[in-house]
Write a protein that holds these residues in place. Sequence first.
Motif, PDB file in Angstrom:
ATOM      1  N   GLU A  31       0.834  -1.204   0.000  1.00  0.00           N
ATOM      2  CA  GLU A  31       0.000   0.000   0.000  1.00  0.00           C
ATOM      3  C   GLU A  31       0.865   1.249   0.000  1.00  0.00           C
ATOM      4  OE1 GLU A  31      -3.397   0.157   2.651  1.00  0.00           O
ATOM      5  OE2 GLU A  31      -3.414  -2.030   2.706  1.00  0.00           O
ATOM      6  N   ALA A  32       1.988   1.210   0.685  1.00  0.00           N
ATOM      7  CA  ALA A  32       2.914   2.340   0.680  1.00  0.00           C
ATOM      8  C   ALA A  32       3.437   2.560  -0.738  1.00  0.00           C
ATOM      9  CB  ALA A  32       4.076   2.090   1.644  1.00  0.00           C
ATOM     10  N   ALA A  33       3.799   1.478  -1.417  1.00  0.00           N
ATOM     11  CA  ALA A  33       4.287   1.584  -2.793  1.00  0.00           C
ATOM     12  C   ALA A  33       3.216   2.189  -3.692  1.00  0.00           C
ATOM     13  CB  ALA A  33       4.719   0.217  -3.307  1.00  0.00           C
ATOM     14  N   GLN A  34       1.974   1.813  -3.488  1.00  0.00           N
ATOM     15  CA  GLN A  34       0.877   2.384  -4.281  1.00  0.00           C
ATOM     16  C   GLN A  34       0.730   3.878  -4.017  1.00  0.00           C
ATOM     17  OE1 GLN A  34      -2.510  -0.043  -3.283  1.00  0.00           O
ATOM     18  NE2 GLN A  34      -1.788  -1.779  -4.508  1.00  0.00           N
ATOM     19  N   ALA A  35       0.901   4.288  -2.775  1.00  0.00           N
ATOM     20  CA  ALA A  35       0.816   5.709  -2.439  1.00  0.00           C
ATOM     21  C   ALA A  35       1.957   6.481  -3.106  1.00  0.00           C
ATOM     22  CB  ALA A  35       0.838   5.912  -0.926  1.00  0.00           C
ATOM     23  N   TYR A  36       3.169   5.909  -3.099  1.00  0.00           N
ATOM     24  CA  TYR A  36       4.299   6.561  -3.762  1.00  0.00           C
ATOM     25  C   TYR A  36       4.069   6.647  -5.272  1.00  0.00           C
ATOM     26  CZ  TYR A  36       6.881   5.838   0.619  1.00  0.00           C
ATOM     27  OH  TYR A  36       7.292   5.853   1.928  1.00  0.00           O
ATOM     28  N   GLU A  37       3.485   5.597  -5.854  1.00  0.00           N
ATOM     29  CA  GLU A  37       3.178   5.610  -7.286  1.00  0.00           C
ATOM     30  C   GLU A  37       2.172   6.723  -7.599  1.00  0.00           C
ATOM     31  OE1 GLU A  37       4.473   4.036  -9.785  1.00  0.00           O
ATOM     32  OE2 GLU A  37       5.491   2.303  -8.937  1.00  0.00           O
ATOM     33  N   LYS A  38       1.191   6.885  -6.732  1.00  0.00           N
ATOM     34  CA  LYS A  38       0.191   7.953  -6.917  1.00  0.00           C
ATOM     35  C   LYS A  38       0.873   9.317  -6.833  1.00  0.00           C
ATOM     36  CE  LYS A  38      -3.959   9.664  -7.290  1.00  0.00           C
ATOM     37  NZ  LYS A  38      -4.676   9.636  -8.561  1.00  0.00           N
ATOM     38  N   ALA A  39       1.803   9.464  -5.894  1.00  0.00           N
ATOM     39  CA  ALA A  39       2.549  10.723  -5.788  1.00  0.00           C
ATOM     40  C   ALA A  39       3.297  11.003  -7.090  1.00  0.00           C
ATOM     41  CB  ALA A  39       3.524  10.675  -4.612  1.00  0.00           C
ATOM     42  N   LEU A  40       3.865   9.954  -7.690  1.00  0.00           N
ATOM     43  CA  LEU A  40       4.605  10.127  -8.951  1.00  0.00           C
ATOM     44  C   LEU A  40       3.685  10.452 -10.121  1.00  0.00           C
ATOM     45  CD1 LEU A  40       7.320   7.345  -8.741  1.00  0.00           C
ATOM     46  CD2 LEU A  40       7.636   9.823  -8.568  1.00  0.00           C
ATOM     47  N   GLU A  41       2.470   9.932 -10.095  1.00  0.00           N
ATOM     48  CA  GLU A  41       1.500  10.291 -11.135  1.00  0.00           C
ATOM     49  C   GLU A  41       1.237  11.781 -11.106  1.00  0.00           C
ATOM     50  OE1 GLU A  41      -2.183   8.100 -10.941  1.00  0.00           O
ATOM     51  OE2 GLU A  41      -1.117   6.203 -10.720  1.00  0.00           O
ATOM     52  N   LEU A  42       1.144  12.327  -9.907  1.00  0.00           N
ATOM     53  CA  LEU A  42       0.838  13.740  -9.741  1.00  0.00           C
ATOM     54  C   LEU A  42       2.070  14.623  -9.933  1.00  0.00           C
ATOM     55  CD1 LEU A  42      -1.449  13.242  -6.670  1.00  0.00           C
ATOM     56  CD2 LEU A  42      -2.192  14.074  -8.909  1.00  0.00           C
ATOM     57  N   ASP A  43       3.219  14.124  -9.519  1.00  0.00           N
ATOM     58  CA  ASP A  43       4.479  14.869  -9.627  1.00  0.00           C
ATOM     59  C   ASP A  43       5.599  13.886  -9.995  1.00  0.00           C
ATOM     60  OD1 ASP A  43       6.716  16.458  -9.467  1.00  0.00           O
ATOM     61  OD2 ASP A  43       6.519  16.881  -7.328  1.00  0.00           O
ATOM     62  N   PRO A  44       5.874  13.718 -11.289  1.00  0.00           N
ATOM     63  CA  PRO A  44       6.877  12.749 -11.742  1.00  0.00           C
ATOM     64  C   PRO A  44       8.282  13.012 -11.188  1.00  0.00           C
ATOM     65  CG  PRO A  44       5.587  13.566 -13.596  1.00  0.00           C
ATOM     66  CD  PRO A  44       5.226  14.394 -12.398  1.00  0.00           C
ATOM     67  N   HIS A  45       8.492  14.170 -10.590  1.00  0.00           N
ATOM     68  CA  HIS A  45       9.809  14.527 -10.057  1.00  0.00           C
ATOM     69  C   HIS A  45       9.863  14.440  -8.540  1.00  0.00           C
ATOM     70  CE1 HIS A  45      10.718  15.796 -14.087  1.00  0.00           C
ATOM     71  NE2 HIS A  45       9.652  16.555 -14.079  1.00  0.00           N
ATOM     72  N   CYS A  46       8.926  13.718  -7.947  1.00  0.00           N
ATOM     73  CA  CYS A  46       8.890  13.560  -6.482  1.00  0.00           C
ATOM     74  C   CYS A  46      10.025  12.623  -6.074  1.00  0.00           C
ATOM     75  CB  CYS A  46       7.535  13.020  -6.045  1.00  0.00           C
ATOM     76  SG  CYS A  46       7.362  12.898  -4.254  1.00  0.00           S
ATOM     77  N   VAL A  47      11.156  13.216  -5.737  1.00  0.00           N
ATOM     78  CA  VAL A  47      12.374  12.447  -5.461  1.00  0.00           C
ATOM     79  C   VAL A  47      12.183  11.491  -4.290  1.00  0.00           C
ATOM     80  CG1 VAL A  47      14.811  12.621  -4.810  1.00  0.00           C
ATOM     81  CG2 VAL A  47      13.849  14.218  -6.468  1.00  0.00           C
ATOM     82  N   GLY A  48      11.510  11.924  -3.264  1.00  0.00           N
ATOM     83  CA  GLY A  48      11.291  11.067  -2.102  1.00  0.00           C
ATOM     84  C   GLY A  48      10.546   9.792  -2.468  1.00  0.00           C
ATOM     85  N   ALA A  49       9.524   9.927  -3.309  1.00  0.00           N
ATOM     86  CA  ALA A  49       8.762   8.746  -3.738  1.00  0.00           C
ATOM     87  C   ALA A  49       9.638   7.819  -4.564  1.00  0.00           C
ATOM     88  CB  ALA A  49       7.531   9.172  -4.531  1.00  0.00           C
ATOM     89  N   LEU A  50      10.471   8.390  -5.445  1.00  0.00           N
ATOM     90  CA  LEU A  50      11.368   7.575  -6.263  1.00  0.00           C
ATOM     91  C   LEU A  50      12.366   6.806  -5.395  1.00  0.00           C
ATOM     92  CD1 LEU A  50      12.006  10.125  -9.138  1.00  0.00           C
ATOM     93  CD2 LEU A  50      10.877   7.899  -9.377  1.00  0.00           C
ATOM     94  N   VAL A  51      12.957   7.496  -4.449  1.00  0.00           N
ATOM     95  CA  VAL A  51      13.939   6.852  -3.567  1.00  0.00           C
ATOM     96  C   VAL A  51      13.269   5.753  -2.735  1.00  0.00           C
ATOM     97  CG1 VAL A  51      15.450   7.202  -1.568  1.00  0.00           C
ATOM     98  CG2 VAL A  51      15.518   8.804  -3.492  1.00  0.00           C
ATOM     99  N   ASN A  52      12.102   6.045  -2.184  1.00  0.00           N
ATOM    100  CA  ASN A  52      11.443   5.060  -1.335  1.00  0.00           C
ATOM    101  C   ASN A  52      10.961   3.854  -2.139  1.00  0.00           C
ATOM    102  OD1 ASN A  52      12.030   6.801   0.684  1.00  0.00           O
ATOM    103  ND2 ASN A  52       9.934   7.209   1.283  1.00  0.00           N
ATOM    104  N   LEU A  53      10.498   4.090  -3.380  1.00  0.00           N
ATOM    105  CA  LEU A  53      10.141   2.958  -4.229  1.00  0.00           C
ATOM    106  C   LEU A  53      11.379   2.131  -4.559  1.00  0.00           C
ATOM    107  CD1 LEU A  53       7.525   4.601  -6.590  1.00  0.00           C
ATOM    108  CD2 LEU A  53       7.131   2.649  -5.079  1.00  0.00           C
ATOM    109  N   GLY A  54      12.503   2.802  -4.755  1.00  0.00           N
ATOM    110  CA  GLY A  54      13.753   2.088  -4.983  1.00  0.00           C
ATOM    111  C   GLY A  54      14.122   1.231  -3.790  1.00  0.00           C
TER     112      GLY A  54
END
Length: 75
Positions: A31-54
Amino acid sequence: QQAREQKREMEAAEWFERGLELEQSGLQVEEAAQAYEKALELDPHCVGALVNLGTIAFHGRQWKKAETFYKRALE
């Protein structure tokens, strides 16, 4: 236009925070990964979401996926 962009960035930040909360619970990583993916949909440059998904991919031994997220975060 600018107001709409700011709204999307704020909404992305909210999804990122939701992802953090879910991830810190230790029980809801998917569910956390899904939330980070949603953040990236809204802001493709959300570095925190990219790092946490990594990091989620890394811990799941999905090396290539983790590498892709980390590289995107560095761009």
